[in-house]
Design an enzyme around this catalytic site. Sequence first.
Site, PDB file in Angstrom:
ATOM      1  N   GLU A  42       5.390  -4.512 -11.820  1.00  0.00           N
ATOM      2  CA  GLU A  42       4.378  -5.396 -11.254  1.00  0.00           C
ATOM      3  C   GLU A  42       4.957  -6.769 -10.954  1.00  0.00           C
ATOM      4  OE1 GLU A  42       1.677  -4.618 -10.028  1.00  0.00           O
ATOM      5  OE2 GLU A  42       1.409  -2.622 -10.852  1.00  0.00           O
ATOM      6  N   TYR A 125      -3.843 -11.234 -11.194  1.00  0.00           N
ATOM      7  CA  TYR A 125      -3.552  -9.900 -10.670  1.00  0.00           C
ATOM      8  C   TYR A 125      -2.765  -9.061 -11.678  1.00  0.00           C
ATOM      9  CZ  TYR A 125      -1.026  -6.104  -8.798  1.00  0.00           C
ATOM     10  OH  TYR A 125      -0.483  -4.854  -8.681  1.00  0.00           O
ATOM     11  N   ASP A 143      -5.169  -7.462  -5.391  1.00  0.00           N
ATOM     12  CA  ASP A 143      -3.975  -7.993  -4.738  1.00  0.00           C
ATOM     13  C   ASP A 143      -4.273  -8.063  -3.239  1.00  0.00           C
ATOM     14  OD1 ASP A 143      -3.932  -5.317  -3.985  1.00  0.00           O
ATOM     15  OD2 ASP A 143      -1.771  -5.349  -3.753  1.00  0.00           O
ATOM     16  N   CYS A 202      -7.203   4.588  10.734  1.00  0.00           N
ATOM     17  CA  CYS A 202      -8.545   4.902  10.222  1.00  0.00           C
ATOM     18  C   CYS A 202      -8.867   6.398  10.272  1.00  0.00           C
ATOM     19  CB  CYS A 202      -9.595   4.105  10.995  1.00  0.00           C
ATOM     20  SG  CYS A 202      -9.434   2.319  10.768  1.00  0.00           S
ATOM     21  N   CYS A 211     -16.916   2.861   5.533  1.00  0.00           N
ATOM     22  CA  CYS A 211     -16.303   1.588   5.891  1.00  0.00           C
ATOM     23  C   CYS A 211     -17.102   0.851   6.959  1.00  0.00           C
ATOM     24  CB  CYS A 211     -14.868   1.828   6.387  1.00  0.00           C
ATOM     25  SG  CYS A 211     -13.966   0.313   6.746  1.00  0.00           S
TER      26      CYS A 211
END
Length: 350
Positions: A42, A125, A143, A202, A211
């Site tokens: 991370e 985060y 994030d 998409c 969405c």
Amino acid sequence: MDAKRSSIGAELLAWYDAHGRVLPWRARPGETADPYRVWLSEVMLQQTTVAAVRPRFENWVARWPDVASLAAADEGEVMAAWAGLGYYARARNLVKAARAVVDDHRGAFPTTEAELRALPGLGAYTAAAVAAIAFGERAVVVDANVERVVARLFAIDAPLPGARGAIRAAADSITPTLRAGDFAQAMMDLGATICSPKRPRCLLCPLREECRGFAEGEPERLPVKAKKKARPARFGTVFWLEGDGPGMTGSVWLVRRPPKGLLGGMRALPTGSWSEEPPLLADAPAATDWRVLPVTVAHGFTHFDLTLSLAIGRGTPQGEGEWWPVADVESAGLPTLFAKAVRAILESDR
DNA sequence: CAAACGTGGAA
DNA sequence: TTTCCAAGTTT
């Protein structure tokens, strides 16, 4: 919570199980996550691409396989191992945090988001990500990927960074209680591979039906961001000083940069300060007859563009530093800026 | 809150 | 070529 919203987590986790990326720091299904590897990855991944991190992560864990070995490491060696990855405060904080885990937590990572947040280099985060991925806590992980996915899912068109609160609240509303770590990684994988910044795919997205950004027709315009300012130009000189005494021939003078600030704590070639005009030979590390090469080195930082002049000399240095064999200069752990300068100098006839 | 803080790759 | 931007944190 309406039915559509609560289904997002389940749909995304199903997609993740089928399409999630296999990465060296990720536990395979059924494996227990290693908090050290999760934390290290991370931190390495902060503002850094997966492609850049992958080989560095492998080398790192081969050298320092656990938090105890990192806590015991020489800080200079850690900084050298980080060379080229950028944002060097991350490496300094990595050592501090490892030592805090050993000294203050009996060598075991704290397991809650709040405790993790208190370690150096773990911000909102990273603390949430480690808590969720390594310990299964239902933490809200946000994030840049999650910001983009959520801004599109909910058609949040307020500009960043002001929209952070709304985005976080929306992310909270779709974070499941179970598998929160997988959910976070799924959101990031989706953002990296499907819900990309410029041309989102998409038609491949498992959340297309939910969405609002897709429904409204222009998901790629979200999230809205403020324009960045132009970066000012700065100039500097790096000094390549070779020894002329016995035992110093074939060696170059290297220094350690101050512990804070730009490239803080890193081994470096001597430089003066950056300025708005070329500083020429100001702050030279030796009184000698410098020769300025007829080339410059350009390097872009986050907040300014730097043009370096290259000065070559031979003599006795003033101040702190060390002689380093020119033949081994690649092992000195120089940040990219200086690696570029070294390459240009060695390519010249010197 | 704005600014400092790196780098390399994609578009 | 230039711009954007990537699993952000600290001051």
